[in-house]
Design an enzyme around this catalytic site. Structure first.
Site, PDB file in Angstrom:
ATOM      1  CG  HIS A 163     -18.912  -3.134  24.485  1.00 55.99           C
ATOM      2  ND1 HIS A 163     -18.781  -1.757  24.499  1.00 55.99           N
ATOM      3  CD2 HIS A 163     -17.698  -3.641  24.800  1.00 55.99           C
ATOM      4  CE1 HIS A 163     -17.530  -1.448  24.796  1.00 55.99           C
ATOM      5  NE2 HIS A 163     -16.848  -2.574  24.988  1.00 55.99           N
TER       6      HIS A 163
ATOM      7  CG  HIS B 188     -10.149  -6.569  28.038  1.00 56.55           C
ATOM      8  ND1 HIS B 188     -11.465  -6.624  28.418  1.00 56.55           N
ATOM      9  CD2 HIS B 188     -10.106  -5.695  26.998  1.00 56.55           C
ATOM     10  CE1 HIS B 188     -12.184  -5.834  27.632  1.00 56.55           C
ATOM     11  NE2 HIS B 188     -11.383  -5.258  26.766  1.00 56.55           N
TER      12      HIS B 188
ATOM     13  CG  ASP C 260     -13.883   0.243  26.718  1.00 57.21           C
ATOM     14  OD1 ASP C 260     -12.742  -0.253  26.648  1.00 57.21           O
ATOM     15  OD2 ASP C 260     -14.866  -0.255  26.130  1.00 57.21           O
ATOM     16  CG  HIS C 261     -13.412  -3.213  29.528  1.00 57.39           C
ATOM     17  ND1 HIS C 261     -14.346  -4.207  29.581  1.00 57.39           N
ATOM     18  CD2 HIS C 261     -13.468  -2.712  28.264  1.00 57.39           C
ATOM     19  CE1 HIS C 261     -14.947  -4.318  28.405  1.00 57.39           C
ATOM     20  NE2 HIS C 261     -14.423  -3.418  27.588  1.00 57.39           N
TER      21      HIS C 261
ATOM     22  CG  HIS D  69      -9.128  -2.614  25.435  1.00 57.91           C
ATOM     23  ND1 HIS D  69      -9.818  -3.399  24.549  1.00 57.91           N
ATOM     24  CD2 HIS D  69      -7.838  -2.572  24.980  1.00 57.91           C
ATOM     25  CE1 HIS D  69      -8.989  -3.823  23.603  1.00 57.91           C
ATOM     26  NE2 HIS D  69      -7.794  -3.344  23.844  1.00 57.91           N
TER      27      HIS D  69
ATOM     28  CG  HIS E 278     -11.095  -7.766  22.703  1.00 57.97           C
ATOM     29  ND1 HIS E 278     -11.558  -7.016  21.655  1.00 57.97           N
ATOM     30  CD2 HIS E 278     -11.062  -6.928  23.774  1.00 57.97           C
ATOM     31  CE1 HIS E 278     -11.795  -5.778  22.065  1.00 57.97           C
ATOM     32  NE2 HIS E 278     -11.495  -5.691  23.349  1.00 57.97           N
TER      33      HIS E 278
ATOM     34  CG  ASP F 207     -14.782  -5.729  25.180  1.00 59.88           C
ATOM     35  OD1 ASP F 207     -15.866  -5.702  25.798  1.00 59.88           O
ATOM     36  OD2 ASP F 207     -14.095  -4.707  24.969  1.00 59.88           O
TER      37      ASP F 207
HETATM   38 ZN   LIG Z   1     -11.871  -4.225  24.884  1.00 63.64          ZN
END
Ligand SMILES: [Zn+2]
Length: 276
Positions: A187, A70, A74-75, A72, A128, A149
């Site tokens: 995570h 996805h 942090d990915h 985001h 998410h 996530d």
């Molecule tokens: Zn995420």
């Protein structure tokens, strides 16, 4: 004999390569998963390029693909740098805006990388984010799912772009995978999730047992992940919205009867968001 095997023999090293899936820690609590064998590697959700490049260099690995679940940051934050450095092709969700994507993926699409014994298919798992995907299938003969996530041990992702019904449907897809399937979540949220799950389902013996195991792993700074789907079916309230005990706990928290499993999931999500 592969080129990299020849190269290793030329260098005089004795290696017995075995396929591994390693967690590269990033930021506060992200795991970037690295699948590697025999000098080749695939990375999942590289939010940061630096620790990935360091690992590739230290282990003399060539990156052959980047998988994204996805959008985001942090990915995906490390994607541009990794593509520039390695030229690796990027697979990612068709319905999300990504820094780079060579292979837009949607449910039913496949990722096959025979050199690494990877044969995965894509599941659409919105909730998410709206276009979130997961990669499920076999790596080296083992059942795995890279679920980003969407699912965590003892928990699930927050609903930033989707509805409780979206997440319920997405978790049902993951719950339907073979029970031995190892879920590679993105995570390390396990201990805080289990603390909340124990408040929801205090009489759940497998949950209490998994909490003791997870406490021990974290005390040694070891990942609690991957987690088998069969374990999550036994301990994760978000996969147990049809369980009478979980439903009763959600109804007590909401202070009213809940009409269906989606309403139970919505209450659990709100409960977890506010839990300290
Ligand atoms: Zn995420």
């Amino acid at each position: 004999m592969s080129d990299s095997t020849e190269r290793r023999l030329d260098e005089g090293r004795i290696t017995r390569p075995t396929l591994a899936i390693d967690a590269i820690p990033a930021f506060e609590d992200n795991y970037i998963w690295l699948i590697h064998e025999n000098g080749l590697a695939v990375v999942v959700d590289p939010g940061d390029a630096a620790p990935v490049r360091a690992r590739l260099q230290a282990a003399d690995l060539r990156l052959v693909a980047i998988l994204l679940t996805h959008h985001h940051n942090d990915h995906v934050g490390g994607v541009a740098e990794l593509v520039a450095a390695t030229g690796a092709p990027v697979y990612g969700p068709a319905n999300e805006r990504l820094p780079h994507c060579d292979h837009p993926m949607r449910e039913g699409d496949r990722v096959e990388i025979p050199e690494l014994k990877i044969a995965l298919h894509v599941l659409d798992v919105p909730g998410h984010t709206a276009g979130h995907i997961a990669y499920a299938g076999k790596v080296d003969g083992r059942d795995v799912v890279f679920c980003g996530d969407t699912l965590f041990s003892g928990g699930c992702g927050r609903l930033f772009e989707g509805t409780p019904a979206d997440m319920h449907g997405s978790l049902a897809k993951l719950a339907a995978l073979p029970r031995a399937t190892l879920a590679y979540c993105a995570h390390e949220y396990t201990l805080s999730n289990l603390k909340w799950a124990r408040a929801v389902d205090p009489g759940n013996a497998p949950l209490a047992g998994w909490q003791r195991t997870a406490d021990g792993l974290r005390a040694q700074q070891r990942p609690t992940l991957p987690t088998p789907i069969g374990v999550e079916l036994a301990i994760n309230p978000f996969l147990r919205t049809g369980d009478p005990t979980v439903r009763a706990a959600a109804e007590a928290h909401a202070g009213k009867p809940l009409s269906d499993e989606v309403a139970v999931l919505a209450t659990l999500r709100t409960w977890k968001n506010d839990f300290r």
